[in-house]
Structure formats: C-alpha cells, structure tokens
Design an enzyme around this catalytic site. Structure first.
Site, mmCIF file in Angstrom:
data_model
loop_
_atom_site.group_PDB
_atom_site.id
_atom_site.type_symbol
_atom_site.label_atom_id
_atom_site.label_comp_id
_atom_site.label_asym_id
_atom_site.label_seq_id
_atom_site.Cartn_x
_atom_site.Cartn_y
_atom_site.Cartn_z
ATOM 1 N N CYS A 17 1.012 -1.195 -0.081
ATOM 2 C CA CYS A 17 0.194 -0.318 -0.191
ATOM 3 C C CYS A 17 0.423 1.248 -0.276
ATOM 4 O O CYS A 17 2.014 0.762 -0.232
ATOM 5 C CB CYS A 17 -1.308 0.179 0.912
ATOM 6 S SG CYS A 17 -0.328 0.292 2.827
ATOM 7 N N HIS A 50 15.304 -12.882 11.715
ATOM 8 C CA HIS A 50 15.152 -12.380 13.724
ATOM 9 C C HIS A 50 14.118 -12.436 13.981
ATOM 10 O O HIS A 50 14.285 -12.561 15.738
ATOM 11 C CB HIS A 50 15.647 -11.170 14.053
ATOM 12 C CG HIS A 50 17.560 -10.576 13.516
ATOM 13 N ND1 HIS A 50 17.835 -9.284 14.718
ATOM 14 C CD2 HIS A 50 18.101 -11.506 13.913
ATOM 15 C CE1 HIS A 50 19.102 -9.735 13.914
ATOM 16 N NE2 HIS A 50 19.502 -10.650 13.164
ATOM 17 N N ARG A 67 11.773 -15.288 21.487
ATOM 18 C CA ARG A 67 11.192 -13.698 21.458
ATOM 19 C C ARG A 67 9.763 -13.760 19.841
ATOM 20 O O ARG A 67 8.973 -13.484 20.423
ATOM 21 C CB ARG A 67 12.730 -12.426 20.418
ATOM 22 C CG ARG A 67 13.284 -12.189 21.342
ATOM 23 C CD ARG A 67 14.155 -11.390 21.101
ATOM 24 N NE ARG A 67 15.853 -11.698 21.939
ATOM 25 C CZ ARG A 67 16.549 -11.778 21.971
ATOM 26 N NH1 ARG A 67 17.299 -11.343 20.544
ATOM 27 N NH2 ARG A 67 17.644 -11.660 22.578
#
Length: 143
Positions: free
Chosen positions: A65, A98, A136
C-alpha cells in the site's frame, strides 16, 4: 514456493513487476490485489493474503500500500502472521532472520519498484536464524 500477494491502489505496478520476477524464478503466485489506481480499501487485500498464510496455502505473503502501514496492520490481525514493514533489503533480511516474518509489507510511495523487487528476493531467500530469536518470536502472538 507458493506466494500470495495483495495490494491497494498505490501498488498495481509494483505487484505486476514482483509477480513477473517471482514467476520467472518458478514460484507460484496467487494475486489478490487490485489492478487499477482507483481508490480501494487495503484491508480487503491484506486479509486474503493473511488467510493463505494461516491456512498453509502460501509459504510467504507480500502486501503493498502507500505507506505499507495500514496493510501490514490488517495482515497482523491474523494469528500466525508476522508482517514486517520493509523499506530496504537489509530490513527485509533482518525481518526474516530475527523475526521469522512471513509477510513483507512494501510502502509503494517510499520505495522504487527496483527496491521492492530486491526486498522481495532477499525476503524469500533468507532463513530464520532461530536460536535466541525463537524465544522472542514465540512471545509475539497473543494467546
């Protein structure tokens, strides 16, 4: 590799170039995006891409977008989707390494088509590193 792509009115030319590049490399692409510059609502194109990720119909998603933000926010409402807003190939690489991102969000008004193609190529070619990053990533989704 199976890849789903969706875009609003800011991204038809980006989408066309990216699909061409991916298909030339032998990837299967499902297109949910608009083909015109007539104003449309980005969530209508983010949700089908995100559904393909959550249902296992696509390995990766691409959403486009103007700013890349709204369409990424929409895709990220789906459990298991990790859409990353990227503006350089280095950011795209880190999003995969990551964050195990599975959808790349491209800001068409702030990147060139060439940059977008480079980001997508880097994104799909980069593996998740796991290790310290896995813990994480496991904390991202709300239970």
């Amino acid at each position: 590799m199976k890849i789903s792509i969706g875009n609003d009115h800011a991204g038809p030319e980006y989408k066309k170039a990216i699909i061409k590049m991916l298909e030339e490399k032998g990837h299967q692409v499902t297109n949910y995006g608009t083909d015109t510059s007539e104003s449309v609502d980005y969530p209508d194109f983010a949700h089908p891409v995100a559904n393909d990720i959550t249902n296992g119909k696509a390995d990766f998603g691409i959403v486009i977008c103007g700013s890349g933000n709204g369409i990424a926010m929409s895709a990220n409402k789906h459990q298991g989707v990790r859409a990353a807003l990227c503006w350089t190939k280095e950011i795209a690489e880190l999003a995969r390494q990551h964050n195990d991102a599975n959808v790349i969000s491209i800001p068409a008004r702030y990147t060139s088509i060439k940059q977008a193609e480079e980001m997508v190529a880097t994104f799909i070619a980069t593996a998740f590193e796991g290790g310290r990053h896995q813990n994480r990533v496991d904390k991202i989704a709300c239970q």
